[in-house]
Scaffold this active site. Sequence first.
Site, short mmCIF file in Angstrom:
data_model
loop_
_atom_site.label_atom_id
_atom_site.label_comp_id
_atom_site.label_asym_id
_atom_site.label_seq_id
_atom_site.Cartn_x
_atom_site.Cartn_y
_atom_site.Cartn_z
N LYS A 118 -50.64 -10.33 -0.74
CA LYS A 118 -49.52 -10.01 -0.40
C LYS A 118 -48.62 -9.13 0.23
O LYS A 118 -48.17 -8.79 0.69
CB LYS A 118 -49.06 -11.75 0.33
CG LYS A 118 -49.98 -12.73 1.03
CD LYS A 118 -49.78 -14.32 0.99
CE LYS A 118 -50.81 -14.71 1.77
NZ LYS A 118 -50.14 -16.25 1.17
N LYS A 199 -65.61 -9.67 6.06
CA LYS A 199 -65.31 -11.32 6.08
C LYS A 199 -64.49 -11.88 7.24
O LYS A 199 -63.40 -11.33 7.67
CB LYS A 199 -64.49 -11.99 4.54
CG LYS A 199 -64.31 -13.22 4.76
CD LYS A 199 -63.76 -13.08 3.27
CE LYS A 199 -62.33 -14.68 3.53
NZ LYS A 199 -61.58 -15.30 3.65
N LYS A 202 -59.12 -14.09 10.10
CA LYS A 202 -57.75 -14.46 10.95
C LYS A 202 -57.05 -13.32 10.83
O LYS A 202 -56.87 -12.09 11.81
CB LYS A 202 -57.04 -15.29 11.45
CG LYS A 202 -56.40 -16.24 10.56
CD LYS A 202 -55.80 -17.74 10.93
CE LYS A 202 -54.58 -18.34 9.69
NZ LYS A 202 -56.32 -19.14 8.38
P1 ADP Z 1 -58.39 -16.98 7.25
O1 ADP Z 1 -59.48 -15.49 5.75
O2 ADP Z 1 -59.65 -17.08 8.19
O3 ADP Z 1 -57.32 -16.84 7.05
P2 ADP Z 1 -58.36 -19.32 5.14
O4 ADP Z 1 -57.49 -18.42 4.41
O5 ADP Z 1 -56.78 -20.23 6.01
O6 ADP Z 1 -59.05 -18.27 6.93
O7 ADP Z 1 -59.40 -20.55 5.35
C1 ADP Z 1 -59.67 -22.03 4.51
C2 ADP Z 1 -61.10 -21.86 4.12
O8 ADP Z 1 -61.89 -21.94 5.55
C3 ADP Z 1 -60.84 -20.93 2.91
O9 ADP Z 1 -60.69 -21.65 1.71
C4 ADP Z 1 -62.57 -20.89 2.98
O10 ADP Z 1 -63.48 -21.87 2.39
C5 ADP Z 1 -63.08 -20.90 4.00
N1 ADP Z 1 -63.17 -19.35 4.78
C6 ADP Z 1 -62.58 -18.88 5.67
N2 ADP Z 1 -63.41 -17.70 6.26
C7 ADP Z 1 -64.58 -18.07 5.96
C8 ADP Z 1 -65.57 -17.20 5.74
N3 ADP Z 1 -65.44 -15.65 6.50
N4 ADP Z 1 -66.42 -17.33 5.39
C9 ADP Z 1 -66.94 -18.25 4.47
N5 ADP Z 1 -65.58 -19.11 4.08
C10 ADP Z 1 -64.53 -18.52 4.30
#
Ligand code: ADP
Length: 335
Positions: A118, A199, A202
């Site tokens: 971050k 990947k 958001k």
């Molecule tokens: P973002 O990357 O959109 O901020 P988060 O970090 O809030 O998503 O993700 C919450 C959980 O969702 C993660 O700990 C992971 O297990 C799962 N996750 C998020 N994006 C993916 C992805 N592209 N592929 C697989 N699992 C994912």
Amino acid sequence: MSEGSPKRVLSGVQPTGELHLGNYFGAIVQHIALQDEFPGEAFYFIADYHALTTVRDAQTLRQSVFEVAVAYLALGLDPEKALLFRQSDVPEVTELMWMLSCGTGMGLLERATSYKDKLNRGIKPNVGLFTYPILMAADILLYRSSLVPVGKDQVQHVEMAQDMATHFTECFPSAEPVLLRPEYRLSSTPKVPGLDGEKMSKSYNNTIPIFATGKKLKKLVARIVTSAAELGDPLPIEGDNVLALLALFCDAEELQTIEGYYRTGQRDGQPFGYGHAKQLLTAKIESKFADARGRREALLADPQRVEDALKRSAARARVEAQRTLALCRHATGLR
Ligand code: ADP
Ligand code: TRP
């Protein structure tokens, strides 16, 4: 953990942004499946205290918490089997966090990769962001969780919780350990690709929301990056984003059939191209979540039902929290 005490699974979800297919296949499916593997002992919470490290608008935070609760309930979380509560409905977690803070070296937190990432992205850190892993450890330890299903990015945080539990036990020995050492479990779903092949996340603005439908869904799917193959040409199997997403929705037999269309560039004697593959994907997404979308609409129209479910879960979670906290207070010499 003492003999006979139940194994408990726990995980937290941050209420920031619309849930997407990566969240669904990477986390939510497992969370919901675990409610049957750990009947009555699957604890999930919406991490609104954590979200406060970044969210700066009360209405946005309230709405995001509500949306996550609705999504989990619509997708199959059964509040009779698993708990789903708001983190801040159990404020005891902040007291445990304080106790853990007093035993946690600055160095441990300074080594946190997600914090360093971050900083590298130019985010101006607040103290909450720095101490985020201590609050997360308090979440895990307060409920004496044995198993924490998380994504790869959260493993280091669970390891920190292990260290904090051990350290607490060493500093404040008691006949029975007050805090239990948790283990993590990684999801078996490979990385879900986003519209651009990175990947899905958001933060990359490349997501397909779980409940996207109609024109909006079609437009998003149309944006998925593909090779330059023309209609009727064979399409690449390896590294194809549309196929990788289709694979999440198909059984082995169906996937084999679609891979056949890809290899030959033909379906039933007609040319097959990305337009068709994308149509298949859109239809899969529409139908997979059709029932959940219906349940979601009903829940959105009945916020009291959602609130009641959150409150009932919080009441049960709070009993557990207060029990652990009383043991911690006793072990440390607080009243
Ligand atoms: P973002 O990357 O959109 O901020 P988060 O970090 O809030 O998503 O993700 C919450 C959980 O969702 C993660 O700990 C992971 O297990 C799962 N996750 C998020 N994006 C993916 C992805 N592209 N592929 C697989 N699992 C994912
Ligand atoms: N930090 C987690 C995430 O961003 C959310 C979270 C907060 C969590 N507390 C937790 C996950 C406790 C597991 C256990 O995804």
